[in-house]
Design a protein around this motif. Structure first.
Motif, PDB file in Angstrom:
ATOM      1  N   ASN A 168       5.110  39.689  51.624  1.00 40.44           N
ATOM      2  CA  ASN A 168       4.169  40.676  51.075  1.00 40.44           C
ATOM      3  C   ASN A 168       2.752  40.473  51.610  1.00 40.44           C
ATOM      4  O   ASN A 168       1.796  41.031  51.079  1.00 40.44           O
ATOM      5  N   SER A 169       2.628  39.680  52.660  1.00 40.49           N
ATOM      6  CA  SER A 169       1.297  39.318  53.174  1.00 40.49           C
ATOM      7  C   SER A 169       0.498  40.525  53.623  1.00 40.49           C
ATOM      8  O   SER A 169      -0.708  40.628  53.359  1.00 40.49           O
ATOM      9  N   ASN A 170       1.140  41.459  54.310  1.00 41.17           N
ATOM     10  CA  ASN A 170       0.402  42.620  54.808  1.00 41.17           C
ATOM     11  C   ASN A 170      -0.115  43.474  53.652  1.00 41.17           C
ATOM     12  O   ASN A 170      -1.239  43.967  53.694  1.00 41.17           O
ATOM     13  N   ALA A 171       0.705  43.624  52.618  1.00 40.00           N
ATOM     14  CA  ALA A 171       0.279  44.412  51.466  1.00 40.00           C
ATOM     15  C   ALA A 171      -0.955  43.801  50.813  1.00 40.00           C
ATOM     16  O   ALA A 171      -1.907  44.511  50.456  1.00 40.00           O
ATOM     17  N   LEU A 175      -4.883  45.303  50.732  1.00 42.39           N
ATOM     18  CA  LEU A 175      -5.595  45.480  49.471  1.00 42.39           C
ATOM     19  C   LEU A 175      -6.946  44.772  49.501  1.00 42.39           C
ATOM     20  O   LEU A 175      -7.950  45.315  49.014  1.00 42.39           O
ATOM     21  N   ALA A 176      -6.993  43.575  50.061  1.00 46.76           N
ATOM     22  CA  ALA A 176      -8.260  42.844  50.139  1.00 46.76           C
ATOM     23  C   ALA A 176      -9.319  43.659  50.886  1.00 46.76           C
ATOM     24  O   ALA A 176     -10.467  43.778  50.434  1.00 46.76           O
ATOM     25  N   LEU A 177      -8.931  44.230  52.018  1.00 44.77           N
ATOM     26  CA  LEU A 177      -9.883  45.050  52.781  1.00 44.77           C
ATOM     27  C   LEU A 177     -10.235  46.327  52.037  1.00 44.77           C
ATOM     28  O   LEU A 177     -11.391  46.773  52.046  1.00 44.77           O
ATOM     29  N   GLU A 342       2.300  45.312  45.469  1.00 54.32           N
ATOM     30  CA  GLU A 342       2.900  46.539  44.944  1.00 54.32           C
ATOM     31  C   GLU A 342       2.981  47.638  46.000  1.00 54.32           C
ATOM     32  O   GLU A 342       2.349  48.676  45.895  1.00 54.32           O
ATOM     33  N   THR A 343       3.764  47.388  47.025  1.00 52.96           N
ATOM     34  CA  THR A 343       4.105  48.433  47.985  1.00 52.96           C
ATOM     35  C   THR A 343       5.616  48.434  48.159  1.00 52.96           C
ATOM     36  O   THR A 343       6.280  47.406  47.955  1.00 52.96           O
ATOM     37  N   ASN A 349      10.952  43.854  51.536  1.00 52.79           N
ATOM     38  CA  ASN A 349      10.947  42.630  52.345  1.00 52.79           C
ATOM     39  C   ASN A 349      11.216  41.393  51.492  1.00 52.79           C
ATOM     40  O   ASN A 349      12.033  40.534  51.851  1.00 52.79           O
ATOM     41  N   ALA A 350      10.520  41.304  50.351  1.00 48.81           N
ATOM     42  CA  ALA A 350      10.680  40.132  49.491  1.00 48.81           C
ATOM     43  C   ALA A 350      12.072  40.080  48.883  1.00 48.81           C
ATOM     44  O   ALA A 350      12.685  39.014  48.784  1.00 48.81           O
ATOM     45  N   GLY A 351      12.589  41.232  48.476  1.00 45.66           N
ATOM     46  CA  GLY A 351      13.915  41.267  47.880  1.00 45.66           C
ATOM     47  C   GLY A 351      15.003  40.867  48.855  1.00 45.66           C
ATOM     48  O   GLY A 351      15.883  40.058  48.536  1.00 45.66           O
ATOM     49  N   LEU A 352      14.946  41.409  50.059  1.00 44.98           N
ATOM     50  CA  LEU A 352      15.950  41.068  51.062  1.00 44.98           C
ATOM     51  C   LEU A 352      15.850  39.600  51.467  1.00 44.98           C
ATOM     52  O   LEU A 352      16.870  38.921  51.615  1.00 44.98           O
ATOM     53  N   ALA A 353      14.621  39.120  51.634  1.00 44.62           N
ATOM     54  CA  ALA A 353      14.450  37.714  52.010  1.00 44.62           C
ATOM     55  C   ALA A 353      15.000  36.798  50.924  1.00 44.62           C
ATOM     56  O   ALA A 353      15.672  35.801  51.214  1.00 44.62           O
TER      57      ALA A 353
END
Length: 379
Positions: A168-171, A175-177, A342-343, A349-353
């Protein structure tokens, strides 16, 4: 084997849910799956969702659906199938819960009583939950943080705990930006704001999220500083066009925006407070998409009271959010609910991993992302 999934990942799209189920259920030796908090997967629980879930699972191979509670809204939803030894245990007690951060212990103790593996999102896997799962071998936290799992209790029982770093790093980075833009444009209210281009952003912890924030900030024309005592290879910074600094004090003193990405540990809790915030340049903003526990709220409030140019924006609302909002107005903003991951993409990605890591551990002993002590032969 039985798998338990407590409040796992949010997937509303039917195809995505099917992919996750296929990944977990097909091609390995798992016999049973225990799933709780169904509505986090399919949206608010209703007749259609239950019947659709039965349809999807039937397409994967017929399933035995055994409800844990008498709250199924239609007789059709309780249809039972038994084929090939598969068993689907559906726990929907939790769909009435108003809090997603606390497990309803009675319901979930029953849900985990015979599970070998568990996938969780934000619910807490406490010592009590672990004690109620005598067959449990692995817990996978679908996300980067894992402070909702009692590592000591898990290690004592020989249970492996894993996270899914980077999924979830990209999400979170986006959000930070976005929060920086939001605060720099006066929270989209009338008035003159300012641009990010030419400003300096400091990255506190240069892990998966920190690196992505740095790269995106560079693309916006920002200068980027970073501090991470655990990253010793300067090339990692230099390849991203980032200037590493030698201390956390130097980082804060030189940053117009300070983006926090440190975990909540014994060393970091309440480590960001009055002294560091007061050292920041005029008009600076502290951005927190990490953990609320790393903030010394008393010290932060004191600094923002003393310096009316400072701002704080956070994806993890402080305990004293109402007071801070009243005191600091537009200089303070907290999301109503933590939404960094929350994307749709991050949840998939997190679920499959998580599913793949769980299967890899149970079948092949793969423990690449284990975050606690290696389990002993305790059970």
């Amino acid at each position: 084997m039985t798998l338990g999934s407590i409040n796992c990942w949010h997937i509303a799209n039917k195809l995505n849910l099917r992919k996750v189920l296929e990944d977990i259920l097909l091609g390995h030796t798992t016999k049973r799956l225990a799933l709780s908090n169904l509505d986090r997967l399919t949206g608010r629980l209703n007749n259609l969702n239950i019947l659709n879930l039965i349809t999807w699972t039937k397409a994967l191979g017929e399933v035995f659906l055994r409800p844990f509670a008498d709250v199924l809204p239609t007789p059709e939803a309780t249809e039972l199938w038994v084929v090939q030894g598969w068993e689907w245990k559906l726990n929907i007690n939790l769909w009435l819960s108003t809090s997603w951060d606390t497990i309803v212990v009675e319901a979930n103790n029953a849900a985990v009583a015979d599970v070998d593996g568990m996938i969780v999102r934000s619910d807490k896997v406490t010592a009590e939950v672990i004690e109620a799962a005598p067959q449990l071998k692995i817990v996978v936290r679908a996300g980067a943080g894992y402070d909702n799992v009692d590592l000591e209790a898990a290690s004592a029982k020989g249970i492996a705990v894993m996270n899914t770093p980077g999924q979830n790093s990209n999400a979170v980075a986006e959000l930070a930006l976005a929060m920086m833009i939001y605060i720099s444009r006066n929270r989209f209210t009338p008035g003159t704001g300012f641009e990010l281009q030419g400003k300096t952003v400091g990255i506190h912890a240069y892990g998966n999220v920190g690196r992505l924030v740095a790269r995106k900030a560079k693309a916006l024309g920002m200068n980027v500083l970073a501090y991470d005592p655990f990253v010793t290879d300067r090339a990692l910074f230099e390849n991203d066009g980032v200037e590493p600094v030698g201390s956390v004090e130097e980082l804060y003193a030189g940053s117009d925006f300070l983006s926090l990405h440190i975990p909540a540990t014994a060393q970091t809790k309440k480590s960001i407070g009055y002294k560091l915030v007061m050292s920041m340049p005029k008009g600076a903003t502290l951005v927190n998409t990490a953990r609320k526990e790393v903030i010394d709220e008393v010290g932060l409030e004191a600094a923002m009271t003393e310096r009316t140019d400072l701002k704080y924006i956070t994806d993890v609302a402080p305990d004293d959010a109402a007071t801070m909002s009243a005191l600091f107005g537009n200089r303070f903003f907290a999301t109503p609910k933590k939404m960094g991951a929350e994307t749709a993409e991050a949840n998939i990605n997190a679920g499959l991993a998580a599913a793949r890591q769980l299967v890899g551990y149970l079948e092949r002993g793969e423990d690449k992302f284990q975050v606690n002590k290696k389990p002993c032969n305790c059970k």
